[in-house]
Design a protein around this motif. Structure first.
Motif, short mmCIF file in Angstrom:
data_model
loop_
_atom_site.label_atom_id
_atom_site.label_comp_id
_atom_site.label_asym_id
_atom_site.label_seq_id
_atom_site.Cartn_x
_atom_site.Cartn_y
_atom_site.Cartn_z
N LEU A 268 37.39 51.49 81.57
CA LEU A 268 36.67 50.24 81.36
C LEU A 268 35.31 50.51 80.71
N LYS A 269 34.70 51.62 81.08
CA LYS A 269 33.40 51.98 80.52
C LYS A 269 33.51 52.17 79.00
N LYS A 270 34.56 52.86 78.57
CA LYS A 270 34.72 53.12 77.13
C LYS A 270 35.13 51.86 76.37
N LEU A 271 35.87 50.96 77.02
CA LEU A 271 36.19 49.68 76.38
C LEU A 271 34.92 48.87 76.16
N ARG A 272 34.01 48.90 77.13
CA ARG A 272 32.74 48.19 76.98
C ARG A 272 31.92 48.77 75.83
N THR A 273 31.93 50.10 75.72
CA THR A 273 31.20 50.74 74.62
C THR A 273 31.79 50.34 73.27
#
Length: 535
Positions: A268-273
């Protein structure tokens, strides 16, 4: 529809399990070990959504115990562990409860590296589990895993390794079909499955680009089955996809389309980035849409128009009813690699336009051109959308015959040419008093004409009848803009074809003025943006 997902994936509805085979298979998979799971005992994790898929595949059975589901189509965004799920399914048939002595299981990808992903996943599972050592052998240089006791074997094959003939697999796993540039390997694998009654195919892919490929063909069928438009109990579609109207910034949409997110994957963190980058980068936005939200994109990375808007003009019309209506032709000639396009345009009386295209290509090497361009030229030719002409170059006599016959049937006011490769044909038609004009190509001429074409499409006033070759051409168009804001069309890639778009803007531009060649200087003025006419 904002998102598309199977209604049964998380509604706790009962799934048919005629003989209890689905329950047996679920429990067997959970007894496997996975090297990436650091929990005690390293169990293979089968999350609830994955378990539902296994139950849907293996539960429904015919009276003789054979599987009702013969094809499973998984459209999953990247990072949702479809390779692990595929490895578990392969294991069921290789050395699990679905094995049959002599089984051949194959996984196929667009290239060797892609084909080996499922193989390497299963090889890691086998190597990590001491219970399987000595029973299951791995031959790495052949991409093969074998179960000696029942002489079952699994092998990975790739589309770039040449076409395989003669095998009789009972199970085929197709990985990332959207990346397959040609369908040769698909046809061989699909036909080989027809040799036995109990064979199955599993397709696992993310969304692709364009509509002139095998992936789009199979995806559209799967979508029709999932939405109930087609009733096919032998076909199991499992489509997770954001709609074109979905807010790609919404984490609610991300969760709806990525069933693994609630279980911690993808990141999820990388999707937000990625979403933050997508705010300012069209390229990153396309990556997010295609690979993580499963939105099927058009061929061009920066398309001229939204193809969903273009498709609003796909309703067919009868050109024979237009025989007495004024008509304008646009002609874009070619020699070998490009298409020759002849597009007819009529005004519809309500401020809109109807266009009817026809294309020509050299007959020699047509299948090689299909592979190079990634589109079904032979299929289009069989359906009459393209006329193949003998030899390695476009037969201009065939194009001329088509134009002359069209002029005999319809009220053609002008035949507008891009003069490249067209001088002999233009001279011949001019000699017989056909209304030939030349439209100069370039920023000054093309930019206002593009504005008129774009406006017609956006306003829903371009009816093209859904012609597949013309649609492909429009999906390939990208726009270049100069310092003064003038725009021209160009190809997204060297193999893209946009000849039909050039012919369309010429025909529509002339039709928009509604004059024939004898009246273009009426009143001493030329229409704004109109190029010099040469006779």
């Amino acid at each position: 529809m904002t998102t598309i997902r199977p209604s049964w994936i998380d509604d706790d509805s009962e799934i048919e399990d005629t003989f209890g085979y689905a329950e047996r298979n679920v429990q067997w998979i959970r007894k496997l070990k996975h090297p990436k799971n650091k929990a005690k005992g390293n169990p293979f994790v089968l999350d609830p959504w994955q378990e539902r898929i296994i139950r849907k595949m293996f539960g429904p059975r015919n009276p003789d115990g054979s599987m009702k589901v013969q094809t499973t189509f998984l459209l999953l965004p990247r990072g949702n562990r479809k390779t692990s799920l595929a490895a578990a399914i392969v294991a069921l048939f290789l050395f699990g409860p679905e094995k049959t002595p002599g089984n051949l299981i194959q996984s196929a990808g667009s290239a060797r590296k892609q084909a080996r992903e499922c193989y390497e996943e299963l090889a890691n599972i086998v190597n990590f589990d001491p219970r399987l050592r000595g029973k299951v052998s791995i031959t790495d240089y052949k991409n093969r895993i074998s179960y000696r006791k029942h002489r079952t074997r699994y092998e990975a094959v790739s589309a770039d390794a040449g076409v395989l003939h003669g095998g009789t697999p009972t199970v085929v796993f197709v990985d990332e079909l959207h990346a397959w540039k040609k369908r040769d390997l698909w046809d061989v694998l699909d036909s080989s499955l027809n040799k036995t009654d109990d064979s199955i195919m599993v397709v696992a892919t993310t969304a692709g680009r364009g509509q002139e490929n095998i992936a789009w063909e199979k995806y559209t069928y799967a979508l029709k089955v999932q939405t109930g438009e087609i009733d096919d109990p032998s076909f199991l579609p499992v489509i997770f996809q954001a709609g074109k109207d979905a807010d790609w910034r919404s984490e609610e949409v991300w969760h709806a389309v990525n069933p693994g997110l609630k279980h911690g994957y993808p990141s999820l963190k990388k999707l937000r980035t990625l979403a933050r980058k997508a705010e300012h980068s069209p390229g990153d936005r396309d990556v997010l849409l295609q690979l993580h939200l499963n939105v099927w994109l058009d061929s061009a990375t920066s398309p001229f128009v939204d193809m969903a808007v273009y498709d609003k003009g796909k309703e067919p019309f009868d050109i024979e009813s237009l025989r007495d209506k004024p008509c304008w032709l646009g002609v874009d000639m070619s020699t070998t690699t490009d298409l020759t396009a002849v597009v007819a345009c009529w005004r519809d009386g309500n401020g809109g336009f109807k266009v009817h295209p026809h294309f020509f290509c050299p007959e020699e090497g047509i299948r090689l051109k299909a592979e190079r361009d990634g589109v079904p030229y032979p299929h289009w030719a069989e359906r009459g959308f393209i006329t193949p002409t003998p030899g390695v170059t476009i037969d201009q006599d065939a194009v001329e015959r088509y134009i002359r016959e069209f002029c005999e049937r319809f009220t053609v006011k002008e035949i507008a040419f891009d003069k490249a490769y067209a001088s002999l044909l233009m001279a011949s038609l001019t000699k017989s008093h056909h209304p030939v004009i030349t439209m100069q190509q370039g920023w000054v001429t093309q930019s206002p004409a593009l504005n008129r074409l774009e406006t017609a499409i956006l306003d829903g006033k371009l009816q093209h009848g859904g012609h597949p070759v013309l649609r492909w051409n429009f999906s390939n168009v990208e726009i270049a803009t100069d310092a003064a804001g003038n725009r021209t069309m160009h190809k997204g890639k060297s193999t893209d074809r946009i000849d039909g778009c050039f012919a369309t803007w010429m025909a529509l531009d002339r039709a928009s003025f509604g004059q024939d060649q004898r009246n273009i200087y009426a009143g001493g003025q030329r229409p704004k943006g109109f190029a010099t006419v040469k006779f």
